[in-house]
Write an enzyme that holds these catalytic residues in place. Structure first.
Site, PDB file in Angstrom:
ATOM      1  N   PRO A   2     -78.072  10.497  85.213  1.00 29.61           N
ATOM      2  CA  PRO A   2     -77.683  10.619  83.793  1.00 29.61           C
ATOM      3  C   PRO A   2     -76.907   9.387  83.346  1.00 29.61           C
ATOM      4  O   PRO A   2     -75.985   8.947  84.009  1.00 29.61           O
ATOM      5  CB  PRO A   2     -76.784  11.858  83.764  1.00 29.61           C
ATOM      6  CG  PRO A   2     -77.032  12.566  85.044  1.00 29.61           C
ATOM      7  CD  PRO A   2     -77.447  11.524  86.036  1.00 29.61           C
ATOM      8  N   GLU A   3     -77.324   8.795  82.240  1.00 31.08           N
ATOM      9  CA  GLU A   3     -76.636   7.630  81.690  1.00 31.08           C
ATOM     10  C   GLU A   3     -75.898   8.051  80.423  1.00 31.08           C
ATOM     11  O   GLU A   3     -75.979   9.200  79.990  1.00 31.08           O
ATOM     12  CB  GLU A   3     -77.659   6.527  81.413  1.00 31.08           C
ATOM     13  CG  GLU A   3     -78.400   6.127  82.696  1.00 31.08           C
ATOM     14  CD  GLU A   3     -78.440   4.627  82.899  1.00 31.08           C
ATOM     15  OE1 GLU A   3     -77.529   3.924  82.440  1.00 31.08           O
ATOM     16  OE2 GLU A   3     -79.404   4.165  83.526  1.00 31.08           O
TER      17      GLU A   3
END
Ligand SMILES: [Zn+2]
Length: 271
Positions: A2-3
């Protein structure tokens, strides 16, 4: 992994729904990256007043203290009106009067940490060295260019380090450097002021568009589990080695930088 855009969309998807919720119980599964930092029972009866984001941390403000949540490599959050049976990879449940917040994290690099306040040592340890928020006004040209001037590492490594600007992960660093026409291997200190401005604008643009694309899929998001990154933008260079550049047709090149894959167009990003 997840960014920042996924974390921001996660925040947008649950902030309104959980604000004002009273914590009724907490269930902890297998150990995560760091321990919670207090006995889970001590959270019962507290109220979630809101959800903020700092870098890739979600900050759940309580009427007393706060919870810092990081999704690690493989974490995803769901918020459901009723408690469902926990699966093998569900390692943290916050059961509230509004529903249950659940962290699913197969690789367990994620964490939920309690801090007495945002400036307390336990919070400062996690948040203290983070750079400015890329989507905030604090991400301004002068300090960004001055910071680049002081760093002699490759510009992509400087973006990833997170101390100059936070939350620009591997995908978005490659994409932003392409939009700015900057070779990822260029020393940060050699970037001129006009090119720093191009890069600043590109970082904001690529992250803001990813949040917008993710936000448009919010309806599906409450049902999503372990599908982080599913709303990624159509990449210009990332993961496109050997394929023609979307601008000039030159084959996209892939190199390794600090154990991570970097993608660029040798023609559009000459230096
Ligand atoms: Zn090109």
């Amino acid at each position: 992994m997840p960014e920042l855009p996924e974390v921001e969309v996660t925040r947008l998807s649950l902030a309104d729904r959980i604000a004002g919720a009273r914590i009724e119980s907490v269930r902890i599964g297998k150990p995560l990256r760091w321990p919670l930092g207090l006995h889970a029972k001590q959270l019962v009866g507290r109220t979630v007043s809101g959800v903020r984001r700092r870098g890739k941390y979600l900050l759940f403000d309580l009427d007393e203290g706060l919870l810092l949540l990081h999704l690690g490599m493989s974490g995803s959050l769901s918020f459901a009106p009723a408690a469902a049976q926990a699966g093998a990879h569900d390692h943290f449940d916050l059961v509230t009067s509004r529903g249950m917040l659940r962290l699913n994290d197969p690789r367990r690099f994620g964490a939920v940490v309690y801090a007495a306040g945002e400036d307390s040592p336990e919070a400062a340890k996690l948040l203290g060295r983070l750079g400015v928020e890329p989507l905030s006004d604090a991400f301004a040209l002068e300090p960004f260019h001055a910071g680049l001037k002081q760093r002699h590492a490759a510009v992509k490594q400087v973006l990833l380090a997170g101390d100059l600007v936070v939350g620009v992960g591997n995908i978005y660093a490659s994409e932003a450097l392409f939009l700015a026409g900057i070779r990822p291997t260029l020393r940060a200190s050699r970037i001129s002021r006009p090119r720093a401005e191009k890069l600043r604008a590109a970082v904001r643009d690529v992250l803001a568009r990813a949040v917008a694309v993710g936000g448009s899929t919010l309806r599906d998001f409450s049902n999503a589990q372990g599908e982080s990154g599913y709303f990624q933008l159509q990449a210009m260079v990332y993961d496109r080695a050997g394929e023609p550049c979307r601008i000039c047709g030159t084959p996209v090149k892939s190199i390794r930088q600090g154990q991570r894959a970097t993608y660029f167009c040798p023609n559009c990003q000459k230096s």
